[in-house]
Design an enzyme around this catalytic site. Structure first.
Site, PDB file in Angstrom:
ATOM      1  N   SER A 202       0.841  -1.195   0.000  1.00  0.00           N
ATOM      2  CA  SER A 202       0.000   0.000   0.000  1.00  0.00           C
ATOM      3  C   SER A 202       0.881   1.251   0.000  1.00  0.00           C
ATOM      4  O   SER A 202       1.718   1.396  -0.881  1.00  0.00           O
ATOM      5  CB  SER A 202      -0.962  -0.043   1.191  1.00  0.00           C
ATOM      6  OG  SER A 202      -1.991   0.909   1.043  1.00  0.00           O
ATOM      7  N   ASP A 317      -8.454  -5.229  -4.547  1.00  0.00           N
ATOM      8  CA  ASP A 317      -7.801  -4.228  -3.703  1.00  0.00           C
ATOM      9  C   ASP A 317      -8.718  -3.059  -3.365  1.00  0.00           C
ATOM     10  O   ASP A 317      -8.618  -2.459  -2.301  1.00  0.00           O
ATOM     11  CB  ASP A 317      -6.560  -3.681  -4.419  1.00  0.00           C
ATOM     12  CG  ASP A 317      -5.256  -4.113  -3.776  1.00  0.00           C
ATOM     13  OD1 ASP A 317      -5.233  -4.267  -2.548  1.00  0.00           O
ATOM     14  OD2 ASP A 317      -4.265  -4.282  -4.503  1.00  0.00           O
ATOM     15  N   HIS A 436      -7.810  -5.511  -0.011  1.00  0.00           N
ATOM     16  CA  HIS A 436      -6.598  -4.768   0.281  1.00  0.00           C
ATOM     17  C   HIS A 436      -5.955  -5.300   1.563  1.00  0.00           C
ATOM     18  O   HIS A 436      -6.634  -5.503   2.576  1.00  0.00           O
ATOM     19  CB  HIS A 436      -6.943  -3.282   0.436  1.00  0.00           C
ATOM     20  CG  HIS A 436      -5.758  -2.382   0.423  1.00  0.00           C
ATOM     21  ND1 HIS A 436      -4.868  -2.330  -0.623  1.00  0.00           N
ATOM     22  CD2 HIS A 436      -5.306  -1.470   1.333  1.00  0.00           C
ATOM     23  CE1 HIS A 436      -3.925  -1.440  -0.362  1.00  0.00           C
ATOM     24  NE2 HIS A 436      -4.170  -0.905   0.821  1.00  0.00           N
TER      25      HIS A 436
END
Length: 540
Positions: A202, A317, A436
Site C-alpha cells: 500500500s 484491492d 486490500h
C-alpha cells in the site's frame, strides 16, 4: 547454546558493534542446529527535529539491550479521536537466521509498512503478542535477514508548504536513512550490504517505488517489491500541499504567512494530527520537492534501471474503499443501482466531464449483457476502484520500469486468494476475492506461526509467496533460489506483459499476459486523450 555430550555449540551473534554503539538482541531456538537472533528497537537516526530531515544518532555507551519494540511514530489511534506513539520513533528491527553455523553474507529484505502515510508501525498490528510484521517465519523459511523500519506519518511525516519552509517528505527521508543505515551496518549482523531488497505494501509499496526512483539511493538498493501501491497511484503524490498546510495552521491558531512554519514547529504535536485527511482522499502524502523527488515519478524510472522490480495488486484491492463510496456493494440482498455505478465513475472522470463518464461506463458495462445480475454489478464497482486506485497505476509502473531497465528485471503479479471472511461476516460478500492487505498474512507466514487459524491451502499460498519473494531477494529471479516454486514466473516485457496469478491453485495455467488489457487501454490510452472539461467548455 545447544548442548550435547562433550559438545556445546553457540549459534548466535552475541553483542554486535554498530556505528552508534554495541547492541545485543535475543536468541531463539528454532530447531536442531537452527537459531535466530532478533534485535528489536535498534536506533538508525536521532530523535527527529520537527519537520526536519533525520540526523545520525549521537551514539551510546555500553551495550544497548535491543529486545523490545520501540514506540510507533506519533499518529491518530483507530478511533481517530486520540493519539498514540512518540516523536522518538526512528528505530528498526532485525531478524537473523542461523543454520549449522552463524550466518554471513545473507540477502537482506527491508520492509516498509503501509497505512496511507497516516498510520502504521514497524511491528504492525498486534494480537496476543502476535505481531503482523514479525519477520521470524519469512527469515527462517527463506534464509534471509528481515528488517522492519519506523518512519514518520501524518502531518509530522508529510506536511508541506510546497516550498523550502516546509518541504515535506520527512517520512520518505526516514525510510531512506534506515536503508542507508542497513547498507552501512548489516554486515555486522551477517548480511550482504550489496544485496538489499526493499519491499512494502500500500503506502509502503508506493514508498518502495519512491525509494528506487529517488537519486539519493543510488547503489543502495538492488531489488524492490511493491505490493498494492506504486508512486503513480492517484493518492501517492500531493500536488497542492500548501492548501492543507494552511488548513492545519488555522486549526492550531498559527498564521498562514511567512511565520507559519515556525509556529507549526512550536505547536503541540498531537494538535497537528486530525482525521480530515482520511475523508479527503489521503492528501497527506509525498510531494515533488526538487530534492528527494526532483520530478514527477513517471519521469524518474531511469534511476531504477539497474534495480530488479516486482510489482502487483490484489484482485479486489479496491473493495475496502468501495464499501465507503457505494455501501450497497456489500449487501447481497440489496441491489446496487446503475446510477451509483455512474456516480462513482463520474467522480473518477470528472476532469473529462460527460464524455469521460460515457466512455468509462461503456468500457465497464461492455460485458454486462442486457440484464446484468446484482453480483455482476457489485463486482464491477469493486473492479472500478481496484483499477483506478491500484491496478492501472501498477501496470503503468511496470511498463515504465521495463522500458527504462538496463540490467534490472521486471515481474508482474495478481494476488487472488479469496478473502477468508468472504460470505461469513459483513462486509465480506460471498463473491469476495483478495481485499486490500489480504496478502500481508501470507508474506509474513501467519498460516505457519498461527496454524489453527488457517486451512492447509492457506499454508500453500504462504509457502508460494515466501518462496517467490525470498528467491527474488537472493537472485533477482523469483524462480531461482533455495525454495521450490509451483510454476515458473516469466519476466514482464513490453512485448507481452506476462504476469503470474498467485493463489492456492497456482500452476502452469496461472501464467497469463496483458492483465485487464481493455481497462488498462482505457485508462492509459483512451481516457488521457479525451478533451478536459475546461477545454470542452472553452469550445462551446
Amino acid at each position: 547454546c545447544l548442548k550435547w555430550p562433550f559438545l556445546c555449540v553457540c549459534l548466535k551473534l552475541g553483542v554486535v558493534n554498530t556505528e552508534g554503539g554495541m547492541v545485543e538482541g535475543k536468541t531463539i531456538r528454532l530447531g536442531l542446529l537452527r537459531t535466530m537472533d532478533v534485535f528489536r528497537g535498534v536506533p538508525f537516526a536521532a530523535v527527529p527535529g520537527r519537520f526536519e530531515k533525520p540526523k545520525p544518532h549521537p551514539g551510546w555507551d555500553g551495550v544497548m539491550k535491543a529486545t523490545a519494540f520501540k514506540s510507533r511514530c506519533l499518529q491518530l489511534d483507530i478511533t481517530l479521536t486520540n493519539t498514540l506513539g512518540s516523536e522518538d520513533c526512528l528505530y528498526l528491527n532485525i531478524w537473523v537466521p542461523h543454520g549449522s553455523s552463524v550466518s554471513t553474507n545473507l540477502p537482506v529484505m527491508v520492509w516498509i509498512y503501509g497505512g496511507g502515510f497516516l498510520a502504521g508501525a514497524s511491528m504492525g498490528a498486534n494480537f496476543l503478542d502476535n505481531y503482523l510484521y514479525d519477520g521470524q517465519e519469512l527469515a527462517d523459511r527463506g534464509n534471509v535477514i528481515v528488517v522492519t523500519l519506523g518512519y514518520r506519518v501524518g502531518s509530522l511525516g508529510f506536511l508541506s508548504t510546497g516550498d523550502s519552509e516546509l518541504p515535506g517528505n520527512y517520512g520518505l527521508w526516514d525510510q531512506q536513512a534506515a536503508i542507508a543505515w542497513v547498507h552501512r551496518n548489516i554486515r555486522a549482523f551477517g548480511g550482504d550490504p550489496s544485496n538489499i531488497t526493499v519491499f512494502g505494501e500500500s503506502a509502503g509499496g508506493a514508498s518502495v517505488n519512491f525509494q528506487i526512483l529517488t537519486p539519493h539511493n543510488k547503489g543502495l538498493i538492488r531489488r524492490a517489491i511493491s505490493q498494492s501501491g506504486v508512486a503513480l497511484c492517484p493518492w501517492a503524490v500531493n500536488h497542492n500541499p500548501r492548501k492543507f498546510a494552511e488548513e492545519v495552521a488555522l486549526r492550531v491558531n498559527c498564521p498562514t504567512d511567512s511565520r507559519m512554519a515556525a509556529c507549526l514547529k512550536m505547536t503541540d504535536p498531537s494538535l497537528l494530527l486530525f482525521p480530515e485527511p482520511i475523508v479527503n482522499n489521503l492528501i497527506l502524502s509525498p510531494v515533488i520537492d526538487g530534492d528527494f523527488l526532483p520530478d514527477e515519478p513517471s519521469n524518474l524510472f531511469h534511476n531504477a534501471a539497474e534495480v530488479d522490480y516486482i510489482a502487483g495488486a490484489n484482485d479486489m484491492d479496491g473493495h475496502i474503499f468501495t464499501g465507503l463510496d457505494v455501501p450497497s456493494v456489500n449487501n447481497d440482498i440489496v441491489e446496487t443501482p446503475i446510477e451509483d455505478v455512474k456516480r462513482l465513475l463520474g467522480a473518477l472522470t470528472k476532469e473529462k466531464g460527460q464524455l469521460g463518464l460515457e466512455n468509462a461506463y461503456s468500457t465497464y458495462s461492455s460485458d454486462w449483457g442486457s440484464n446484468p445480475s446484482w453480483q455482476k454489478v457489485k463486482q464491477t464497482v469493486v473492479a472500478i476502484e481496484t483499477d483506478y486506485i491500484f491496478l492501472i497505476p501498477t501496470q503503468t509502473a511496470l511498463y515504465l520500469h521495463a522500458e527504462k531497465a538496463t540490467t534490472g528485471r521486471t515481474y508482474s503479479y495478481l494476488f487472488s486468494e479469496p478473502n477468508r471472511m468472504g460470505g461469513l461476516i459483513a462486509p465480506f460478500p460471498i463473491w469476495m476475492g483478495a481485499d486490500h492487505a489480504d496478502d500481508l498474512q501470507y508474506v509474513f507466514g501467519k498460516p505457519f506461526s498461527t496454524p489453527l487459524g488457517y486451512w492447509p491451502r492457506h499454508r500453500d499460498v504462504s509457502s508460494y509467496m515466501i518462496a517467490y519473494w525470498t528467491n527474488f531477494a537472493k537472485t533477482g529471479d523469483p524462480n531461482s533460489g533455495d525454495l521450490k516454486v509451483p510454476v515458473a514466473w516469466p519476466k514482464f516485457q513490453n512485448t507481452d506483459h506476462k504476469f503470474l496469478e498467485i493463489n492456492a491453485k497456482t500452476n502452469s495455467e496461472s501464467v497469463n499476459e496483458m492483465l485487464r488489457l481493455r481497462y488498462v487501454h482505457f485508462w492509459a490510452s483512451v481516457f488521457p486523450k479525451l478533451p478536459s472539461q475546461r477545454s470542452a467548455d472553452a469550445l462551446q
